[in-house]
Design a protein around this motif. Structure first.
Motif, PDB file in Angstrom:
ATOM      1  N   GLU A 177      62.336  21.263  43.649  1.00 29.23           N
ATOM      2  CA  GLU A 177      61.552  21.850  44.734  1.00 29.23           C
ATOM      3  C   GLU A 177      60.068  21.489  44.655  1.00 29.23           C
ATOM      4  O   GLU A 177      59.451  21.098  45.654  1.00 29.23           O
ATOM      5  CB  GLU A 177      61.717  23.372  44.705  1.00 29.23           C
ATOM      6  N   ASP A 194      67.425  19.028  43.828  1.00 28.07           N
ATOM      7  CA  ASP A 194      66.843  20.374  43.867  1.00 28.07           C
ATOM      8  C   ASP A 194      65.549  20.493  43.061  1.00 28.07           C
ATOM      9  O   ASP A 194      65.295  21.513  42.417  1.00 28.07           O
ATOM     10  CB  ASP A 194      67.861  21.400  43.360  1.00 28.07           C
ATOM     11  N   ARG A 237      70.597  23.705  49.274  1.00 30.27           N
ATOM     12  CA  ARG A 237      69.323  23.808  48.553  1.00 30.27           C
ATOM     13  C   ARG A 237      68.413  24.750  49.359  1.00 30.27           C
ATOM     14  O   ARG A 237      67.546  24.310  50.104  1.00 30.27           O
ATOM     15  CB  ARG A 237      68.665  22.442  48.391  1.00 30.27           C
TER      16      ARG A 237
END
Length: 345
Positions: free
Chosen positions: A291, A289, A323
């Protein structure tokens, strides 16, 4: 014919003193009688070592058996001990040897004391310890770290120089296989890293998991160290022996540090390299995760269409692991890459 009875024919010699330390005394004795052993054990001479208790001036047995040596351990430094040997014949007759007196040595400089000087960053104390001599510079502490490892990890550059000048081994490893260079790289101490490199530390060294100093520098996230290491020639895409991860994959898994990732990519790190399970840095970043790192990897050429060994792609992974932000990012990017439909007139 009856076997001839063997009895002590004369007073035995006192035990011979072997190696003596500050906490132990080695004794050995009467090899001549031991060499005459024949038949079953009950026909052998039996030996006992007795030590005097100075408080009551009597002797107590500290060893009894058929061996010809014994190490007395757990003693105090600089203490006098008195021993005698008792030799017992198979018939039960016995003789005592004369007493031998021996003192344990003085205690060497404690490794705890030595490591305490390093932990406290006490340069003067460390120099005094070395001036006193008899220092085992590479003796590990209770965690398996040498003094150099501790100083390198803490960034005590002056202590590092003192230890190296007094013969410490820069390439020794701790229990997990990490050397002082790896520890300094992870902690971000560039001056120590440079000094260790000048004195023989190698980028090629690997810990028990196959990780290099660059793997650990990437974990630590210290861009100045990573940048200098790359300029100094360390391998950017070194693969560990566990998961088959490069330093870039470690960043994707652990910290998600974009600046470190950028340095590695600019130095030639392969954004599409696969690990042992067929995962790329992009997949690892999606699973963890990260991003913003996902965005960076995509911008730097990471292929979102690649599948792992189970046929799963990054978008599917992002959905399975919920996610949501990454899913939105990947879907938006996918839309932008789709060819525009031409209008029909």
């Amino acid at each position: 014919m009856e076997p001839q009875e063997i009895t002590p024919c004369s007073k035995p010699h006192p035990p011979v003193v072997g190696k003596v330390t500050h906490h132990s005394i080695e004794l050995h004795w009467d090899l001549e009688k031991a060499a005459r052993r024949q038949g079953p054990q009950e026909q052998w001479f039996r030996f006992s070592i007795e030590e005097e208790d100075p408080r009551v001036h009597s002797y107590g047995i500290i060893y009894a058996g058929y061996a010809t040596q014994h190490v007395v351990e757990g003693l105090e430094p600089r203490t006098l001990h008195r021993f005698r040997l008792k030799v017992t014949s198979p018939s039960g007759e016995f003789e005592y040897s004369p007493v031998v007196s021996v003192s344990t040595t003085g205690e060497p400089i404690s490794s705890d004391y030595f490591h305490r000087a390093v932990n406290m960053n006490d340069e003067d104390l460390l120099l005094r310890i070395f001036q006193g001599g008899h220092v085992k510079v590479d003796v590990p502490n209770k965690f398996g770290f040498t003094a150099l490892m501790v100083a390198a990890q803490k960034g005590y550059t002056r202590l590092v120089k003192i230890l190296v000048s007094n013969g410490t081994d820069v390439n020794l490893k701790n229990g997990s296989g990490k050397d002082s260079l790896m520890l300094a790289c992870y902690a971000g101490h560039l001056d120590v890293v440079k000094y260790l490199r000048r004195h023989g530390a190698s980028w090629e060294a690997r810990d028990l998991g196959g990780c290099t100093a660059l793997h650990w520098a990437a974990d630590g996230g210290h861009c100045g160290v990573v940048e200098w290491m790359i300029k100094d020639g360390c391998e950017v895409d070194a693969v560990d022996t566990g998961l088959g991860w490069t330093p870039l994959m470690r960043v994707s898994a652990v910290s998600g540090n974009q600046r470190v990732a950028s340095l590695l990519i600019e130095a030639g790190a392969d954004v599409n390299m696969k690990d042992k399970d067929g995962k790329t840095p992009l997949m690892v970043a999606v699973l963890n995760d990260h991003e913003e790192l996902v965005q960076l990897l995509l911008d730097r050429g990471a292929d979102a269409s690649v599948k792992n060994e189970f046929g799963k792609g990054v978008l599917e992974m992002a959905r399975v692991f919920d996610r949501q932000n990454v899913v939105s990012l990947l879907e938006e990017r996918k839309k932008k890459q789709l060819p525009k439909k031409s209008s029909i007139r």
